[in-house]
Design a protein around this motif. Structure first.
Motif, PDB file in Angstrom:
ATOM      1  N   ILE A   1       0.690  -1.194  -0.216  1.00  0.00           N
ATOM      2  CA  ILE A   1       0.172   0.156   0.016  1.00  0.00           C
ATOM      3  C   ILE A   1       0.767   1.285   0.255  1.00  0.00           C
ATOM      4  N   LEU A   2       1.026   2.180  -0.604  1.00  0.00           N
ATOM      5  CA  LEU A   2       1.203   3.165  -0.492  1.00  0.00           C
ATOM      6  C   LEU A   2       0.787   4.637  -0.260  1.00  0.00           C
ATOM      7  N   GLY A   3      -0.538   4.339   0.302  1.00  0.00           N
ATOM      8  CA  GLY A   3      -1.262   5.416   0.286  1.00  0.00           C
ATOM      9  C   GLY A   3      -2.840   5.464  -0.096  1.00  0.00           C
ATOM     10  N   ILE A   4      -3.765   5.778   1.287  1.00  0.00           N
ATOM     11  CA  ILE A   4      -5.122   5.425   1.080  1.00  0.00           C
ATOM     12  C   ILE A   4      -5.253   7.194   0.856  1.00  0.00           C
ATOM     13  N   GLY A   5      -6.911   7.261   0.962  1.00  0.00           N
ATOM     14  CA  GLY A   5      -7.497   8.755   0.762  1.00  0.00           C
ATOM     15  C   GLY A   5      -8.833   8.426   0.997  1.00  0.00           C
ATOM     16  N   VAL A   6      -9.705   9.607   1.381  1.00  0.00           N
ATOM     17  CA  VAL A   6     -11.230   9.522   1.896  1.00  0.00           C
ATOM     18  C   VAL A   6     -11.682  10.834   1.427  1.00  0.00           C
ATOM     19  N   ASP A   7     -12.681  10.987   1.119  1.00  0.00           N
ATOM     20  CA  ASP A   7     -12.994  12.756   1.093  1.00  0.00           C
ATOM     21  C   ASP A   7     -14.802  12.120   1.067  1.00  0.00           C
ATOM     22  N   THR A   8     -15.587  13.351   1.630  1.00  0.00           N
ATOM     23  CA  THR A   8     -16.796  13.324   1.397  1.00  0.00           C
ATOM     24  C   THR A   8     -17.152  15.188   1.183  1.00  0.00           C
ATOM     25  N   VAL A   9     -17.724  15.024   0.095  1.00  0.00           N
ATOM     26  CA  VAL A   9     -18.634  16.335  -0.176  1.00  0.00           C
ATOM     27  C   VAL A   9     -20.650  16.043  -0.377  1.00  0.00           C
ATOM     28  N   ARG A  10     -20.447  17.494   0.750  1.00  0.00           N
ATOM     29  CA  ARG A  10     -22.346  17.635   0.923  1.00  0.00           C
ATOM     30  C   ARG A  10     -22.767  18.028  -1.450  1.00  0.00           C
TER      31      ARG A  10
ATOM     32  N   GLY B   1     -19.781  12.639  -6.617  1.00  0.00           N
ATOM     33  CA  GLY B   1     -18.337  11.428  -6.375  1.00  0.00           C
ATOM     34  C   GLY B   1     -17.530  11.601  -6.789  1.00  0.00           C
ATOM     35  N   CYS B   2     -17.484  12.731  -8.177  1.00  0.00           N
ATOM     36  CA  CYS B   2     -16.436  12.451  -8.779  1.00  0.00           C
ATOM     37  C   CYS B   2     -15.458  12.739  -8.471  1.00  0.00           C
ATOM     38  N   TRP B   3     -15.563  14.366  -7.757  1.00  0.00           N
ATOM     39  CA  TRP B   3     -15.206  15.483  -6.719  1.00  0.00           C
ATOM     40  C   TRP B   3     -14.645  14.568  -5.481  1.00  0.00           C
ATOM     41  N   ALA B   4     -15.616  13.656  -5.494  1.00  0.00           N
ATOM     42  CA  ALA B   4     -14.875  12.879  -3.779  1.00  0.00           C
ATOM     43  C   ALA B   4     -13.622  12.108  -3.866  1.00  0.00           C
ATOM     44  N   ALA B   5     -13.783  11.792  -5.839  1.00  0.00           N
ATOM     45  CA  ALA B   5     -12.168  10.454  -6.151  1.00  0.00           C
ATOM     46  C   ALA B   5     -12.096  11.189  -6.032  1.00  0.00           C
ATOM     47  N   LYS B   6     -11.551  12.146  -6.892  1.00  0.00           N
ATOM     48  CA  LYS B   6     -10.736  13.391  -7.061  1.00  0.00           C
ATOM     49  C   LYS B   6      -9.643  13.671  -5.601  1.00  0.00           C
ATOM     50  N   GLU B   7     -10.371  14.074  -4.816  1.00  0.00           N
ATOM     51  CA  GLU B   7      -9.577  14.355  -3.352  1.00  0.00           C
ATOM     52  C   GLU B   7      -9.210  13.494  -3.091  1.00  0.00           C
ATOM     53  N   ALA B   8     -10.171  12.043  -3.046  1.00  0.00           N
ATOM     54  CA  ALA B   8      -9.530  11.159  -2.578  1.00  0.00           C
ATOM     55  C   ALA B   8      -8.355  10.199  -3.201  1.00  0.00           C
ATOM     56  N   PHE B   9      -8.323  10.516  -3.945  1.00  0.00           N
ATOM     57  CA  PHE B   9      -6.730  10.650  -5.069  1.00  0.00           C
ATOM     58  C   PHE B   9      -5.609  10.717  -4.418  1.00  0.00           C
TER      59      PHE B   9
ATOM     60  N   ALA C   1     -19.488   0.011 -11.389  1.00  0.00           N
ATOM     61  CA  ALA C   1     -18.105  -0.162 -10.640  1.00  0.00           C
ATOM     62  C   ALA C   1     -17.691   1.771 -10.792  1.00  0.00           C
ATOM     63  N   PRO C   2     -17.057   2.198 -10.021  1.00  0.00           N
ATOM     64  CA  PRO C   2     -16.144   3.204  -9.884  1.00  0.00           C
ATOM     65  C   PRO C   2     -14.508   2.929 -10.789  1.00  0.00           C
TER      66      PRO C   2
ATOM     67  N   GLY D   1     -27.837  10.203   2.507  1.00  0.00           N
ATOM     68  CA  GLY D   1     -27.856  11.286   3.126  1.00  0.00           C
ATOM     69  C   GLY D   1     -27.398  13.073   2.601  1.00  0.00           C
ATOM     70  N   GLY D   2     -27.728  12.763   1.355  1.00  0.00           N
ATOM     71  CA  GLY D   2     -27.275  14.624   1.207  1.00  0.00           C
ATOM     72  C   GLY D   2     -25.593  14.527   0.835  1.00  0.00           C
ATOM     73  N   ALA D   3     -24.794  13.791   0.825  1.00  0.00           N
ATOM     74  CA  ALA D   3     -23.304  13.576   0.938  1.00  0.00           C
ATOM     75  C   ALA D   3     -22.634  12.525  -0.546  1.00  0.00           C
ATOM     76  N   ALA D   4     -21.636  12.498  -1.009  1.00  0.00           N
ATOM     77  CA  ALA D   4     -20.820  11.814  -1.765  1.00  0.00           C
ATOM     78  C   ALA D   4     -19.567  11.134  -0.971  1.00  0.00           C
ATOM     79  N   VAL D   5     -18.989  10.413  -0.783  1.00  0.00           N
ATOM     80  CA  VAL D   5     -18.446   9.758   0.262  1.00  0.00           C
ATOM     81  C   VAL D   5     -17.103   8.891  -1.196  1.00  0.00           C
ATOM     82  N   ALA D   6     -15.518   9.177  -1.283  1.00  0.00           N
ATOM     83  CA  ALA D   6     -14.382   8.023  -1.944  1.00  0.00           C
ATOM     84  C   ALA D   6     -13.376   7.645  -0.779  1.00  0.00           C
TER      85      ALA D   6
END
Length: 124
Positions: free
Chosen positions: A2-11, A51-59, A84-85, A112-117
């Motif tokens: 594993i090089l890294g992990i990332g998670v992000d939430t966007v309203r 979801g796409c925005w959260a995926a960018k920040e998680a990356f 599948a993304p 609940g009004g949010a996207a998580v990646a």
């Protein structure tokens, strides 16, 4: 390894107005994502964009970078025929992946009004 992990939430509501701006769309979303968003029903477009925005920040977090580490449009969160993304990288983001011999895996959810990646970068 594993090089890294990332998670992000966007309203989701945060992006609704921005999607009407062509300059925002070109700066943030790559061509594949723009096509994906255009093909999405209007009622679900902001959800998918979040979801796409959260995926960018998680990356960016998985890569150990912050906003500005790569151009956001270089990090595309696309969908396989199954729904599948997955990431499609270009430019400096693709160069980082090649240099680090990295594969980056993606999961996106909405509730609940949010996207998580969630992103996991691993050596291949």
């Amino acid at each position: 390894m594993i090089l890294g992990i990332g998670v992000d939430t966007v309203r989701i509501a945060r992006l609704e107005k921005s999607l009407a701006s062509p300059s925002f769309m070109e700066k943030v979303f790559g061509p594949g994502e723009r096509a994906l968003l255009e093909a999405t029903a209007p009622a679900r477009r902001a959800e998918r964009a979040a979801g796409c925005w959260a995926a960018k920040e998680a990356f960016l977090k998985a890569a150990g970078r912050g906003i500005g580490g790569f151009a956001l449009a270089e990090i595309q969160a696309l969908r396989r025929p199954s729904g599948a993304p997955y990431y499609e990288l270009s430019g400096a983001a693709a160069a980082w992946a090649a240099e680090n011999k990295a594969a980056v895996h993606l999961s996106i959810t909405h509730d609940g009004g949010a996207a998580v990646a969630f992103a996991v970068a691993e050596t291949v």
